[in-house]
Motif scaffolding. Structure first.
Motif, PDB file in Angstrom:
ATOM      1  N   GLY A   1      27.147  59.082  56.016  1.00 55.90           N
ATOM      2  CA  GLY A   1      27.714  60.377  56.347  1.00 55.90           C
ATOM      3  C   GLY A   1      27.903  61.273  55.152  1.00 55.90           C
ATOM      4  N   THR A   2      28.991  61.069  54.410  1.00 59.35           N
ATOM      5  CA  THR A   2      29.300  61.911  53.263  1.00 59.35           C
ATOM      6  C   THR A   2      28.720  61.312  51.989  1.00 59.35           C
ATOM      7  N   LEU A   3      28.704  62.109  50.925  1.00 59.91           N
ATOM      8  CA  LEU A   3      28.236  61.604  49.636  1.00 59.91           C
ATOM      9  C   LEU A   3      29.166  60.507  49.136  1.00 59.91           C
ATOM     10  N   GLU A   4      30.455  60.631  49.415  1.00 62.53           N
ATOM     11  CA  GLU A   4      31.400  59.601  48.993  1.00 62.53           C
ATOM     12  C   GLU A   4      31.078  58.262  49.657  1.00 62.53           C
ATOM     13  N   GLN A   5      30.754  58.284  50.943  1.00 58.42           N
ATOM     14  CA  GLN A   5      30.378  57.058  51.639  1.00 58.42           C
ATOM     15  C   GLN A   5      29.077  56.486  51.081  1.00 58.42           C
ATOM     16  N   LEU A   6      28.125  57.372  50.821  1.00 56.51           N
ATOM     17  CA  LEU A   6      26.851  56.938  50.251  1.00 56.51           C
ATOM     18  C   LEU A   6      27.060  56.335  48.872  1.00 56.51           C
ATOM     19  N   PHE A   7      27.913  56.970  48.075  1.00 57.19           N
ATOM     20  CA  PHE A   7      28.226  56.480  46.730  1.00 57.19           C
ATOM     21  C   PHE A   7      28.804  55.070  46.801  1.00 57.19           C
ATOM     22  N   ASN A   8      29.760  54.863  47.673  1.00 57.90           N
ATOM     23  CA  ASN A   8      30.373  53.543  47.813  1.00 57.90           C
ATOM     24  C   ASN A   8      29.365  52.502  48.271  1.00 57.90           C
ATOM     25  N   GLN A   9      28.481  52.918  49.147  1.00 56.51           N
ATOM     26  CA  GLN A   9      27.476  51.987  49.665  1.00 56.51           C
ATOM     27  C   GLN A   9      26.494  51.566  48.571  1.00 56.51           C
ATOM     28  N   LEU A  10      26.005  52.530  47.811  1.00 60.31           N
ATOM     29  CA  LEU A  10      24.984  52.239  46.803  1.00 60.31           C
ATOM     30  C   LEU A  10      25.547  51.527  45.578  1.00 60.31           C
ATOM     31  N   THR A  11      26.785  51.825  45.243  1.00 52.29           N
ATOM     32  CA  THR A  11      27.370  51.200  44.048  1.00 52.29           C
ATOM     33  C   THR A  11      28.092  49.898  44.371  1.00 52.29           C
ATOM     34  N   GLY A  12      28.105  49.522  45.636  1.00 58.78           N
ATOM     35  CA  GLY A  12      28.734  48.264  46.019  1.00 58.78           C
ATOM     36  C   GLY A  12      30.241  48.308  46.025  1.00 58.78           C
ATOM     37  N   ASN A  13      30.805  49.526  46.040  1.00 63.35           N
ATOM     38  CA  ASN A  13      32.267  49.682  46.037  1.00 63.35           C
ATOM     39  C   ASN A  13      32.768  49.811  47.472  1.00 63.35           C
ATOM     40  N   ASN A  14      32.747  48.715  48.188  1.00 57.12           N
ATOM     41  CA  ASN A  14      33.150  48.738  49.593  1.00 57.12           C
ATOM     42  C   ASN A  14      34.509  48.108  49.833  1.00 57.12           C
ATOM     43  N   GLU A  15      35.241  47.833  48.759  1.00 55.81           N
ATOM     44  CA  GLU A  15      36.520  47.150  48.899  1.00 55.81           C
ATOM     45  C   GLU A  15      37.699  48.110  48.948  1.00 55.81           C
ATOM     46  N   HIS A  16      37.444  49.424  48.883  1.00 58.54           N
ATOM     47  CA  HIS A  16      38.549  50.364  48.703  1.00 58.54           C
ATOM     48  C   HIS A  16      39.526  50.376  49.885  1.00 58.54           C
ATOM     49  N   LEU A  17      39.034  50.156  51.106  1.00 57.29           N
ATOM     50  CA  LEU A  17      39.942  50.166  52.257  1.00 57.29           C
ATOM     51  C   LEU A  17      40.897  48.967  52.211  1.00 57.29           C
ATOM     52  N   ALA A  18      40.337  47.793  51.953  1.00 54.30           N
ATOM     53  CA  ALA A  18      41.168  46.589  51.879  1.00 54.30           C
ATOM     54  C   ALA A  18      42.122  46.648  50.702  1.00 54.30           C
ATOM     55  N   LEU A  19      41.635  47.172  49.566  1.00 53.52           N
ATOM     56  CA  LEU A  19      42.485  47.262  48.382  1.00 53.52           C
ATOM     57  C   LEU A  19      43.623  48.256  48.596  1.00 53.52           C
ATOM     58  N   ALA A  20      43.340  49.346  49.314  1.00 53.13           N
ATOM     59  CA  ALA A  20      44.385  50.333  49.601  1.00 53.13           C
ATOM     60  C   ALA A  20      45.472  49.718  50.482  1.00 53.13           C
ATOM     61  N   ASP A  21      45.043  48.961  51.491  1.00 55.10           N
ATOM     62  CA  ASP A  21      46.017  48.280  52.355  1.00 55.10           C
ATOM     63  C   ASP A  21      46.857  47.289  51.548  1.00 55.10           C
ATOM     64  N   GLU A  22      46.176  46.555  50.662  1.00 55.17           N
ATOM     65  CA  GLU A  22      46.883  45.567  49.848  1.00 55.17           C
ATOM     66  C   GLU A  22      47.894  46.237  48.928  1.00 55.17           C
ATOM     67  N   PHE A  23      47.515  47.369  48.349  1.00 55.84           N
ATOM     68  CA  PHE A  23      48.401  48.113  47.452  1.00 55.84           C
ATOM     69  C   PHE A  23      49.679  48.522  48.186  1.00 55.84           C
ATOM     70  N   VAL A  24      49.500  49.084  49.376  1.00 57.03           N
ATOM     71  CA  VAL A  24      50.652  49.548  50.155  1.00 57.03           C
ATOM     72  C   VAL A  24      51.561  48.379  50.525  1.00 57.03           C
ATOM     73  N   GLU A  25      50.962  47.269  50.912  1.00 56.74           N
ATOM     74  CA  GLU A  25      51.765  46.103  51.283  1.00 56.74           C
ATOM     75  C   GLU A  25      52.594  45.583  50.101  1.00 56.74           C
ATOM     76  N   ILE A  26      51.991  45.610  48.902  1.00 55.30           N
ATOM     77  CA  ILE A  26      52.725  45.177  47.719  1.00 55.30           C
ATOM     78  C   ILE A  26      53.881  46.125  47.425  1.00 55.30           C
ATOM     79  N   ILE A  27      53.633  47.433  47.540  1.00 53.10           N
ATOM     80  CA  ILE A  27      54.678  48.437  47.312  1.00 53.10           C
ATOM     81  C   ILE A  27      55.848  48.235  48.258  1.00 53.10           C
ATOM     82  N   LYS A  28      55.548  47.859  49.493  1.00 55.56           N
ATOM     83  CA  LYS A  28      56.570  47.731  50.521  1.00 55.56           C
ATOM     84  C   LYS A  28      57.434  46.473  50.375  1.00 55.56           C
ATOM     85  N   LYS A  29      57.046  45.543  49.513  1.00 54.03           N
ATOM     86  CA  LYS A  29      57.798  44.300  49.372  1.00 54.03           C
ATOM     87  C   LYS A  29      59.193  44.571  48.799  1.00 54.03           C
TER      88      LYS A  29
END
Length: 257
Positions: A229-257
């Motif tokens: 779809g977007t260039l940002e999605q394409l960038f993540n796909q091509l550079t192998g940076n597909n962990e950002h959603l899981a990492l964002a969830d993990e970050f929030v969960e740690i903050i909430k502890k």
């Protein structure tokens, strides 16, 4: 039409660390080229080579048909450069800074003073033209830096993260300025992490990863190739940076502890 930039088998190493691993690229005049990639991909190193700041490299790099390593001063006289982290003479005022730059380019003093004042007015800094830049905010300094990279009317302009520190209105203005410069026949080599802007203003996009070009084309061509779809999605796909959603969830969960 001859390319304004021609890169063949470009390599660059810092000690045993090979940063650029054989870049091949041609840029035609009057285009806006988006040069993107993760941190450490080699974007700034490429720009420093193209602008003559780094002259030791492997392969061939030509600007306007001139090999950069053999003609660094001539190359610098014909280009504009807005670096990501510039060291400015901030004890000067913008007017003094522009006079200094004008003397380097052999420009008429009165002409550069008038031109500088008019450009400062467009960026809302006319009243600050004689103030010391030590008192300026990052955004104000960035506006002076942008003007200084274009005030001598170069045909080829390199911009490395040019939106840094700018407010929303100035970002909108600069995007329009860059498109008008391209329409006026200028070539812009634009490096940024802001995918939305690259997607909207660039005629062609070059994606770099670990010193290698992994994608090159118009946004539509890249989109069709990757079904993304977007260039940002394409960038993540091509550079192998597909962990950002899981990492964002993990970050929030740690903050909430």
């Amino acid at each position: 039409m001859a390319p304004i930039i021609q890169i063949n088998s470009l390599t660059k190493a810092y000690g045993s660390n090979l940063v650029l691993k054989g870049i091949d690229l041609e840029v035609q005049p009057s285009q806006i080229i988006g040069y993107i990639g993760p941190n450490g991909a080699g974007k700034s190193t490429t720009i420093k080579i193209l602008t003559g700041l780094l002259t030791e490299y492997g392969g061939s790099v030509k600007v306007n048909g001139l090999e950069v390593s053999e003609n660094p001063l001539e190359i610098k006289s014909m280009i504009g450069y807005v670096p990501e982290n510039a060291v400015m003479y901030d004890t000067l005022s913008p007017a003094e800074y522009f006079r200094f730059l004008g003397s380097l380019y052999g420009l008429d003093r009165k002409a550069i003073e008038q031109k500088g004042a008019e450009l400062l007015r467009i960026f809302g800094l006319y009243e600050n033209r004689n103030n010391r830049m030590t008192s300026f905010s990052k955004g104000m300094k960035q506006k002076v830096l942008l003007i200084s990279g274009m005030i001598h009317n170069p045909d080829l302009i390199f911009l490395d993260e040019p939106l840094s520190g700018l407010d929303a209105n100035s970002v909108i203005l600069l995007k329009e300025i860059l498109q008008r410069l391209s329409q006026a026949g200028k070539t812009l080599f634009y490096s940024s992490h802001i995918m939305e802007v690259v997607e909207k203003i660039c005629d062609r996009i070059v994606l770099l990863k670990e010193g290698t070009v992994i994608a090159h084309g118009t946004f539509q061509e890249l989109q069709n190739q990757q079904h993304s779809g977007t260039l940002e999605q394409l960038f993540n796909q091509l550079t192998g940076n597909n962990e950002h959603l899981a990492l964002a969830d993990e970050f929030v969960e740690i903050i909430k502890k």
